[in-house]
Design an enzyme around this catalytic site. Structure first.
Site, PDB file in Angstrom:
ATOM      1  N   ARG A  96       1.006  -1.174  -0.064  1.00  0.00           N
ATOM      2  CA  ARG A  96       0.055   0.108  -0.156  1.00  0.00           C
ATOM      3  C   ARG A  96       0.857   1.223   0.178  1.00  0.00           C
ATOM      4  O   ARG A  96       0.562   2.313   0.587  1.00  0.00           O
ATOM      5  CB  ARG A  96      -1.059   0.057   1.141  1.00  0.00           C
ATOM      6  CG  ARG A  96      -1.854  -0.986   1.220  1.00  0.00           C
ATOM      7  CD  ARG A  96      -2.731  -0.862   2.253  1.00  0.00           C
ATOM      8  NE  ARG A  96      -3.787  -1.998   2.060  1.00  0.00           N
ATOM      9  CZ  ARG A  96      -3.523  -3.275   3.126  1.00  0.00           C
ATOM     10  NH1 ARG A  96      -2.397  -3.325   3.536  1.00  0.00           N
ATOM     11  NH2 ARG A  96      -4.393  -4.341   2.712  1.00  0.00           N
ATOM     12  N   LYS A 153       2.394  11.090 -12.295  1.00  0.00           N
ATOM     13  CA  LYS A 153       1.201  10.093 -12.997  1.00  0.00           C
ATOM     14  C   LYS A 153       1.746   9.064 -13.783  1.00  0.00           C
ATOM     15  O   LYS A 153       2.976   8.891 -14.266  1.00  0.00           O
ATOM     16  CB  LYS A 153       0.818  11.173 -14.084  1.00  0.00           C
ATOM     17  CG  LYS A 153      -0.640  10.659 -14.643  1.00  0.00           C
ATOM     18  CD  LYS A 153      -1.307  11.765 -15.371  1.00  0.00           C
ATOM     19  CE  LYS A 153      -0.751  11.942 -16.607  1.00  0.00           C
ATOM     20  NZ  LYS A 153      -1.733  12.910 -17.701  1.00  0.00           N
ATOM     21  N   GLU A 199       8.140  15.815 -26.835  1.00  0.00           N
ATOM     22  CA  GLU A 199       7.552  16.381 -25.855  1.00  0.00           C
ATOM     23  C   GLU A 199       8.163  17.681 -25.250  1.00  0.00           C
ATOM     24  O   GLU A 199       7.575  18.451 -24.476  1.00  0.00           O
ATOM     25  CB  GLU A 199       7.614  15.417 -24.468  1.00  0.00           C
ATOM     26  CG  GLU A 199       7.217  14.149 -24.703  1.00  0.00           C
ATOM     27  CD  GLU A 199       5.873  14.014 -24.504  1.00  0.00           C
ATOM     28  OE1 GLU A 199       5.129  15.050 -24.388  1.00  0.00           O
ATOM     29  OE2 GLU A 199       4.976  13.091 -24.790  1.00  0.00           O
ATOM     30  N   LYS A 246       7.387  22.253 -17.347  1.00  0.00           N
ATOM     31  CA  LYS A 246       6.555  21.120 -17.119  1.00  0.00           C
ATOM     32  C   LYS A 246       6.184  21.329 -15.437  1.00  0.00           C
ATOM     33  O   LYS A 246       4.828  21.425 -15.341  1.00  0.00           O
ATOM     34  CB  LYS A 246       7.052  19.814 -17.255  1.00  0.00           C
ATOM     35  CG  LYS A 246       5.905  18.828 -16.833  1.00  0.00           C
ATOM     36  CD  LYS A 246       5.668  17.373 -17.356  1.00  0.00           C
ATOM     37  CE  LYS A 246       4.414  16.624 -17.104  1.00  0.00           C
ATOM     38  NZ  LYS A 246       4.705  15.284 -17.322  1.00  0.00           N
ATOM     39  N   GLU A 298      -3.848  17.321 -12.315  1.00  0.00           N
ATOM     40  CA  GLU A 298      -4.394  17.477 -13.760  1.00  0.00           C
ATOM     41  C   GLU A 298      -5.780  17.164 -13.878  1.00  0.00           C
ATOM     42  O   GLU A 298      -6.308  16.397 -14.974  1.00  0.00           O
ATOM     43  CB  GLU A 298      -3.526  16.462 -14.685  1.00  0.00           C
ATOM     44  CG  GLU A 298      -1.991  16.713 -14.486  1.00  0.00           C
ATOM     45  CD  GLU A 298      -1.033  15.994 -15.546  1.00  0.00           C
ATOM     46  OE1 GLU A 298      -1.683  15.711 -16.897  1.00  0.00           O
ATOM     47  OE2 GLU A 298      -0.071  15.406 -15.295  1.00  0.00           O
ATOM     48  N   ARG A 302      -8.828  22.102 -18.709  1.00  0.00           N
ATOM     49  CA  ARG A 302      -8.159  23.459 -19.449  1.00  0.00           C
ATOM     50  C   ARG A 302      -6.731  23.630 -19.041  1.00  0.00           C
ATOM     51  O   ARG A 302      -6.001  24.443 -18.946  1.00  0.00           O
ATOM     52  CB  ARG A 302      -8.815  24.772 -18.965  1.00  0.00           C
ATOM     53  CG  ARG A 302     -10.422  24.632 -19.017  1.00  0.00           C
ATOM     54  CD  ARG A 302     -11.067  26.006 -18.418  1.00  0.00           C
ATOM     55  NE  ARG A 302     -10.746  26.981 -19.614  1.00  0.00           N
ATOM     56  CZ  ARG A 302     -11.423  27.350 -20.345  1.00  0.00           C
ATOM     57  NH1 ARG A 302     -12.718  26.612 -20.620  1.00  0.00           N
ATOM     58  NH2 ARG A 302     -11.037  28.310 -21.271  1.00  0.00           N
ATOM     59  N   ASN A 342      -2.280  19.339 -22.311  1.00  0.00           N
ATOM     60  CA  ASN A 342      -2.840  18.561 -22.938  1.00  0.00           C
ATOM     61  C   ASN A 342      -2.397  18.606 -24.459  1.00  0.00           C
ATOM     62  O   ASN A 342      -2.943  17.731 -25.460  1.00  0.00           O
ATOM     63  CB  ASN A 342      -4.496  18.505 -22.861  1.00  0.00           C
ATOM     64  CG  ASN A 342      -5.130  17.662 -21.934  1.00  0.00           C
ATOM     65  OD1 ASN A 342      -4.277  16.637 -21.473  1.00  0.00           O
ATOM     66  ND2 ASN A 342      -6.190  17.525 -21.845  1.00  0.00           N
ATOM     67  N   HIS A 369      -2.107  15.987 -27.245  1.00  0.00           N
ATOM     68  CA  HIS A 369      -2.939  14.461 -26.922  1.00  0.00           C
ATOM     69  C   HIS A 369      -4.203  14.503 -27.390  1.00  0.00           C
ATOM     70  O   HIS A 369      -4.878  13.399 -27.083  1.00  0.00           O
ATOM     71  CB  HIS A 369      -2.725  14.548 -25.380  1.00  0.00           C
ATOM     72  CG  HIS A 369      -1.284  14.152 -24.681  1.00  0.00           C
ATOM     73  ND1 HIS A 369      -0.286  15.022 -25.136  1.00  0.00           N
ATOM     74  CD2 HIS A 369      -0.602  12.897 -24.225  1.00  0.00           C
ATOM     75  CE1 HIS A 369       0.844  14.670 -24.652  1.00  0.00           C
ATOM     76  NE2 HIS A 369       0.611  13.221 -24.282  1.00  0.00           N
ATOM     77  N   HIS A 375      -3.394   9.076 -28.552  1.00  0.00           N
ATOM     78  CA  HIS A 375      -3.353   7.939 -28.106  1.00  0.00           C
ATOM     79  C   HIS A 375      -4.059   7.289 -29.120  1.00  0.00           C
ATOM     80  O   HIS A 375      -3.932   5.853 -29.400  1.00  0.00           O
ATOM     81  CB  HIS A 375      -4.451   7.853 -26.959  1.00  0.00           C
ATOM     82  CG  HIS A 375      -3.672   8.072 -25.546  1.00  0.00           C
ATOM     83  ND1 HIS A 375      -4.210   8.543 -24.446  1.00  0.00           N
ATOM     84  CD2 HIS A 375      -2.483   8.527 -25.412  1.00  0.00           C
ATOM     85  CE1 HIS A 375      -3.328   9.118 -23.502  1.00  0.00           C
ATOM     86  NE2 HIS A 375      -2.094   8.930 -24.067  1.00  0.00           N
ATOM     87  N   HIS A 432       5.019   7.106 -28.767  1.00  0.00           N
ATOM     88  CA  HIS A 432       4.228   7.824 -27.827  1.00  0.00           C
ATOM     89  C   HIS A 432       4.675   9.253 -28.362  1.00  0.00           C
ATOM     90  O   HIS A 432       3.702  10.087 -28.896  1.00  0.00           O
ATOM     91  CB  HIS A 432       4.345   7.852 -26.488  1.00  0.00           C
ATOM     92  CG  HIS A 432       3.530   8.710 -25.786  1.00  0.00           C
ATOM     93  ND1 HIS A 432       2.025   8.953 -25.708  1.00  0.00           N
ATOM     94  CD2 HIS A 432       3.908   9.735 -25.001  1.00  0.00           C
ATOM     95  CE1 HIS A 432       1.857   9.728 -25.219  1.00  0.00           C
ATOM     96  NE2 HIS A 432       2.781  10.533 -24.579  1.00  0.00           N
TER      97      HIS A 432
END
Ligand SMILES: NC(=O)c1ccc[n+]([C@@H]2O[C@H](COP(=O)([O-])OP(=O)(O)OC[C@H]3O[C@@H](n4cnc5c(N)ncnc54)[C@H](O)[C@@H]3O)[C@@H](O)[C@H]2O)c1
Length: 366
Positions: free
Chosen positions: A119, A141, A183, A225, A235, A239, A243, A246, A250, A262
């Site tokens: 956990r 993330k 990126e 970033k 995130e 707005r 993004n 993106h 995907h 990617h």
């Protein structure tokens, strides 16, 4: 050490992001821990075994290594189950550190696994691709693929450390360098005109690796970033400027059964979004052309058999609308260095933008 950047995901969690070259020399890092389990991309293990050994010695008194094959199939629930089995076989204990050493698929996999192991286990990320150093390992993330669908589930779990050593980038193939540059283009295009201009100017000098795999550039991209994430670490806002690139990425990755990288998909998606901005009248045609010219050197060739027909994109957009409660916000550029959100872009405009980019790519590719 070129830069140390701190990022707070929540009030209780702070990530220290260290960027530099040869970070694992004696005494550079103040963090030897008792026991660490290293989840290492098997290619990195093969290509950079000396550096991985030095890293393991610098970080832990007792270091155990689990080698994992990188790639989209790794970042799945099956991949997590496999890794948990291997960590069990290495007698993982509560209090051990889990250290990911690899590109974005490995940092996503290990970040997620660290969150569910006992956990919540101490976690450090050592990104080894340009893509992961400037983006995937930054922000906490983690995304997992489900049933061939890209990043459908995931979590936020902030590592204690992210160590970006550009020495790892010495063995990166050119295609991966370009995927990482995508990126960097993304984050500078929406937030930092000066860095974008410097990046474009660098395109005419030296070997690609010397131009882009530099600690100062990685640090600049990480700062940009982190600057955008600080106001919205989870995130959640629709707005959000990150993004950019993106809306269609995907979809393109899934359509190609992940044969497209990617970063390559992000690059193609940015072209479509910039074009949407032009058609909507918020992006001057000169800016659109300048953007296209700036990214032209990194455009992938030969990875897509054909530009997907617009009816397939329409299905993806319908699905996106359903997921996002009816609206498709899109990040476009009003100028280089300034992103802007267009709320609810109509399909007719998306379709024209999509087909227009397809036609231009077709000319560029043939
Ligand atoms: N969680 C996030 O916020 C976030 C953000 C951006 C991207 N991502 C994810 O990251 C992934 C893309 O990252 P990636 O391109 O690093 O993927 P990757 O892990 O598949 O690495 C790409 C390739 O480079 C190889 N490689 C790694 N390090 C190397 C080195 N030092 N030398 C030579 N080869 C090396 C790998 O073996 C692999 O073949 C995607 O799954 C994407 O969805 C996540």
């Amino acid at each position: 050490v070129t830069a140390e950047i701190r990022f707070r995901g929540t009030r209780q969690t702070e990530t220290r992001i260290v960027v530099g070259q040869d970070l694992f020399a004696d005494g550079v890092l103040p963090i030897p821990v008792d026991r660490a389990l290293f989840v290492v991309d098997e290619r990195v293990q093969a290509l950079q075994s000396d550096l991985v050994d030095r890293l393991a010695r610098a970080l832990a008194r007792d270091a155990r290594i689990v080698a994992v094959r990188a790639g989209e199939p790794a970042k799945t629930l099956e991949g997590v189950a496999r890794l948990l089995g291997e960590l069990g076989a290495q007698q993982a204990r509560k209090g051990d550190w889990l250290v990911a050493v690899g590109g974005g698929t490995i940092t996503d996999l290990a970040g997620f696994t660290a969150q569910v192991l006992y956990r919540g286990t101490n976690c450090a990320l050592v990104p080894t691709t340009l893509m992961a150093q400037v983006d995937a390992a930054i922000g906490g993330k983690n995304g997992l693929n489900v049933g061939g669908r890209k990043s459908r589930i995931g979590s936020f779990y902030w590592p204690g450390w992210v160590l970006c050593d550009t020495r790892f980038l010495d063995t990166l193939p050119l295609r991966e360098v370009h995927a990482g540059v995508a990126e960097i283009v993304k984050v500078f295009a929406v937030s930092d005109a000066e860095s974008f201009r410097d990046l474009v100017a660098a395109a005419s000098t030296a070997r690609p690796a010397d131009r882009y795999c530099r600690a100062d550039l990685v640090a600049r991209a990480v700062r940009a970033k982190v600057g955008l994430l600080e106001a919205d670490p989870f995130e959640t806002s629709p707005r959000r400027l990150l993004n950019f690139g993106h809306s269609f990425a995907h979809f393109l990755e899934e359509r190609s059964a992940f044969s497209i990288e990617h970063g390559e998909a992000v690059l193609l998606s940015m072209l479509c979004e910039v074009n949407v901005g032009r058609l909507a009248g918020v992006c001057p045609p000169g800016v659109c052309d300048a953007f296209w010219q700036a990214v032209a050197p990194y455009l992938p060739t030969g990875v897509l058999e054909a530009w997907p027909p617009d009816h397939q994109v329409q299905e993806a957009v319908v699905e996106l609308r359903a997921q996002r409660g009816g609206l498709v916000h899109m990040v476009v550029l009003s100028e280089i260095g300034r992103g802007l959100i267009l709320p609810d872009v109509p399909w007719s405009l998306l379709k024209t933008a999509w087909n227009d980019v397809g036609a231009r790519l077709h000319r560029a590719w043939s």
